[in-house]
Design an enzyme around this catalytic site. Structure first.
Site, PDB file in Angstrom:
ATOM      1  N   SER A  57       0.837  -1.196   0.000  1.00  0.00           N
ATOM      2  CA  SER A  57       0.000   0.000   0.000  1.00  0.00           C
ATOM      3  C   SER A  57       0.870   1.244   0.000  1.00  0.00           C
ATOM      4  CB  SER A  57      -0.890  -0.001   1.248  1.00  0.00           C
ATOM      5  OG  SER A  57      -1.486   1.263   1.468  1.00  0.00           O
TER       6      SER A  57
ATOM      7  N   TYR B 166      -1.838  -1.284  10.128  1.00  0.00           N
ATOM      8  CA  TYR B 166      -1.926  -1.668   8.713  1.00  0.00           C
ATOM      9  C   TYR B 166      -0.774  -1.098   7.892  1.00  0.00           C
ATOM     10  CZ  TYR B 166      -3.655  -1.965   3.921  1.00  0.00           C
ATOM     11  OH  TYR B 166      -3.770  -2.208   2.573  1.00  0.00           O
TER      12      TYR B 166
END
Length: 226
Positions: free
Chosen positions: A129, A145
């Site tokens: 990401s 995350y």
């Protein structure tokens, strides 16, 4: 026909990847905690079974399947991911650990299990990401995350170095916003410019050809932030 292993195929990008690879004539092993969405499609040359990347028994089941069926893996796409969206002070140690178990430790264990079935020309493609990119815009609530996705990027670089002589190649795509269920969980109400199908098409193309040009590289695939 390539032999392709994809994780996180119950929804979003992984779900679309399994469909697109099948449509393009490749053989796919689709892995997720819930295999039903893919199994119900009856896709040509696609096998799906329930799989938990954090469980040793699931990793062993993949090894046995590969021994008996595929024999060789051309492409491994580590796409599965776990999201925690909470203020840092509210995240329990178990939630933080679980995020890393899926996003980092599970990726490492599955990759280790699949590597014996891959040749020099193979390609391991990890999905990360933009939140894991050093210096990128960061968002409150995504400490577990995004930091785990940063770990995946570094892991990819290290494995590319370790296997640069024998192969396979290792690359990682740091994705920006894509209209998926996970995006809705992270940024409720936000509408991304890219659909899961569009991103899946890009990922498939890169997995098939990117290792001819890159090894140990992180590519930022983002038209917008978040």
């Amino acid at each position: 026909m390539k032999n392709v292993l994809i994780t996180g195929t119950s929804r979003g990008i992984g779900f679309e990847l399994a469909k697109i690879f099948s449509e393009n004539g490749h053989r796919v092993l689709a892995l997720s905690r819930n295999s039903k969405p893919i199994s119900e499609l009856n896709l040509k040359n696609v096998t799906a079974f329930d799989f938990d990347i954090t469980e040793a028994a699931s990793i062993s089941a993949v090894t046995e399947f590969l021994k008996k069926n595929m024999k060789e893996v051309d492409i491994l796409i580590n796409n599965s991911g776990a999201l925690v969206n909470k203020p840092f002070s509210k995240i329990s140690s178990e939630e933080f650990k679980k995020c890393y178990e899926v996003n980092v430790f599970g990726v490492a264990e599955l990759t280790k299990a699949v590597l014996p079935f891959m040749k020099k020309a193979g390609h391991v493609l990890n999905i990360s990401s933009m939140g894991g990119i050093q210096g990128s815009v960061k968002f409150a609530g995504l400490s577990a995350y995004s930091s785990s996705k940063g770990a995946v990027i570094t892991l990819t670089e290290l494995l590319a170095e370790e296997y640069k002589e024998s192969g396979p190649s290792f690359n990682v795509l740091a994705l920006g916003s894509v209209q998926t269920e996970m995006l809705e969980e992270a940024f409720p109400g936000y509408k991304a410019a890219l659909s899961a199908t569009e991103m899946a098409q890009y990922i498939m193309d890169f997995s098939l050809n990117g290792n001819k040009f890159y090894n140990g590289k992180v590519l930022q695939v983002s038209s917008s932030t978040p």
